[in-house]
Motif scaffolding. Structure first.
Motif, PDB file in Angstrom:
ATOM      1  N   ILE A   8       0.860  -1.180   0.000  1.00 11.64           N
ATOM      2  CA  ILE A   8       0.000   0.000   0.000  1.00 11.64           C
ATOM      3  C   ILE A   8       0.896   1.229   0.000  1.00 11.64           C
ATOM      4  O   ILE A   8       1.826   1.333   0.794  1.00 11.64           O
ATOM      5  CB  ILE A   8      -0.934  -0.013   1.228  1.00 11.64           C
ATOM      6  CG1 ILE A   8      -1.899  -1.175   1.095  1.00 11.64           C
ATOM      7  CG2 ILE A   8      -1.658   1.309   1.371  1.00 11.64           C
ATOM      8  CD1 ILE A   8      -2.800  -1.359   2.275  1.00 11.64           C
ATOM      9  N   ARG A   9       0.617   2.159  -0.885  1.00  9.25           N
ATOM     10  CA  ARG A   9       1.447   3.351  -1.007  1.00  9.25           C
ATOM     11  C   ARG A   9       0.794   4.566  -0.358  1.00  9.25           C
ATOM     12  O   ARG A   9       1.411   5.256   0.434  1.00  9.25           O
ATOM     13  CB  ARG A   9       1.758   3.617  -2.468  1.00  9.25           C
ATOM     14  CG  ARG A   9       2.570   2.483  -3.085  1.00  9.25           C
ATOM     15  CD  ARG A   9       2.922   2.711  -4.527  1.00  9.25           C
ATOM     16  NE  ARG A   9       3.513   4.009  -4.843  1.00  9.25           N
ATOM     17  CZ  ARG A   9       4.779   4.370  -4.609  1.00  9.25           C
ATOM     18  NH1 ARG A   9       5.591   3.505  -4.049  1.00  9.25           N
ATOM     19  NH2 ARG A   9       5.218   5.558  -4.944  1.00  9.25           N
ATOM     20  N   GLY A  10      -0.434   4.818  -0.692  1.00  8.23           N
ATOM     21  CA  GLY A  10      -1.140   5.967  -0.147  1.00  8.23           C
ATOM     22  C   GLY A  10      -2.608   5.641   0.019  1.00  8.23           C
ATOM     23  O   GLY A  10      -3.178   4.914  -0.786  1.00  8.23           O
ATOM     24  N   VAL A  11      -3.199   6.143   1.080  1.00  4.68           N
ATOM     25  CA  VAL A  11      -4.606   5.866   1.352  1.00  4.68           C
ATOM     26  C   VAL A  11      -5.332   7.146   1.754  1.00  4.68           C
ATOM     27  O   VAL A  11      -4.716   8.137   2.137  1.00  4.68           O
ATOM     28  CB  VAL A  11      -4.801   4.809   2.466  1.00  4.68           C
ATOM     29  CG1 VAL A  11      -4.258   3.471   2.049  1.00  4.68           C
ATOM     30  CG2 VAL A  11      -4.184   5.247   3.759  1.00  4.68           C
ATOM     31  N   GLU A  12      -6.647   7.042   1.654  1.00  4.14           N
ATOM     32  CA  GLU A  12      -7.525   8.104   2.119  1.00  4.14           C
ATOM     33  C   GLU A  12      -8.494   7.476   3.108  1.00  4.14           C
ATOM     34  O   GLU A  12      -9.066   6.430   2.833  1.00  4.14           O
ATOM     35  CB  GLU A  12      -8.286   8.702   0.940  1.00  4.14           C
ATOM     36  CG  GLU A  12      -9.262   9.776   1.341  1.00  4.14           C
ATOM     37  CD  GLU A  12     -10.022  10.311   0.144  1.00  4.14           C
ATOM     38  OE1 GLU A  12      -9.521  11.241  -0.510  1.00  4.14           O
ATOM     39  OE2 GLU A  12     -11.119   9.770  -0.122  1.00  4.14           O
ATOM     40  N   VAL A  13      -8.636   8.101   4.255  1.00  4.11           N
ATOM     41  CA  VAL A  13      -9.627   7.677   5.244  1.00  4.11           C
ATOM     42  C   VAL A  13     -10.662   8.787   5.307  1.00  4.11           C
ATOM     43  O   VAL A  13     -10.324   9.956   5.527  1.00  4.11           O
ATOM     44  CB  VAL A  13      -8.998   7.439   6.632  1.00  4.11           C
ATOM     45  CG1 VAL A  13     -10.054   6.994   7.630  1.00  4.11           C
ATOM     46  CG2 VAL A  13      -7.876   6.405   6.549  1.00  4.11           C
ATOM     47  N   ALA A  14     -11.922   8.413   5.074  1.00  4.19           N
ATOM     48  CA  ALA A  14     -13.001   9.393   5.045  1.00  4.19           C
ATOM     49  C   ALA A  14     -14.046   9.044   6.104  1.00  4.19           C
ATOM     50  O   ALA A  14     -14.296   7.860   6.372  1.00  4.19           O
ATOM     51  CB  ALA A  14     -13.634   9.432   3.656  1.00  4.19           C
TER      52      ALA A  14
END
Length: 177
Positions: A8-14
């Motif tokens: 996993i390189r980059g994530v968004e948590v919403a």
């Protein structure tokens, strides 16, 4: 979950929720991220990212912050550029805490709370807080760097009955069960 050998390189948590009914105090939920170093992976966070803050190196930041859940779509959004984090950081835990105002507020008393963890267009996890209805805070995502430097994702809602200050001290101190 991810492409071959890339981790996993980059994530968004919403995070989203509906505003409180008229005459009720607003529900204020906040995303919080805690980073941990290899020498203290389950101790005290090296640093925290929450409203009005970002990581010292700019790899974790809150794009959107809402004090009341008003608006369309996701009310709070946090971006984590894991691939850019210094190698000394081996674990990142993301949680949600409910600000406590006039009366004790739990996830069951917030209207339609939900979260989503995504990497690009791929949803890694999406849920409500049904697993922790009586909690005032919860962890929702854990990212761990393996020996090769790749990040893996561990999903799960784990509730806590803590005030915001205490939650930020303990949100990543326990090992996954």
């Amino acid at each position: 979950m991810t492409g071959f050998g890339k981790g996993i390189r980059g994530v968004e948590v919403a995070l989203k929720w509906n505003p409180s009914p008229a005459g009720q105090p607003p529900s204020d939920l906040d995303l919080v991220a805690a980073t941990f170093t290899a020498d203290d992976a389950y101790g005290q966070p090296a640093y925290l990212v929450y409203f009005d803050s970002r990581s010292p190196d700019g790899t974790i930041f809150l794009n959107r912050d809402s004090p009341d859940g008003k608006g369309f779509g996701w009310d709070e959004v946090m971006t984590l550029e894991l691939h850019r984090l210094d190698r000394r950081y081996t674990r990142v835990v993301v949680g949600v805490v409910i600000q406590q105002s006039q009366a004790r507020t739990t996830f069951a008393s917030v209207l339609d709370p939900a979260f989503r963890v995504s990497e690009g267009y791929t949803v890694l996890a999406e849920s409500d807080f049904a697993a922790a209805p009586d909690a005032t805070a919860a962890t929702v995502a854990e990212f761990v760097r393996d020996g090769s430097g790749e990040w893996t994702f561990h999903a799960g809602v784990h509730g806590f009955d803590e005030d915001p200050v205490t939650f930020t001290r303990i949100l990543g101190t326990k090992r996954r069960g």
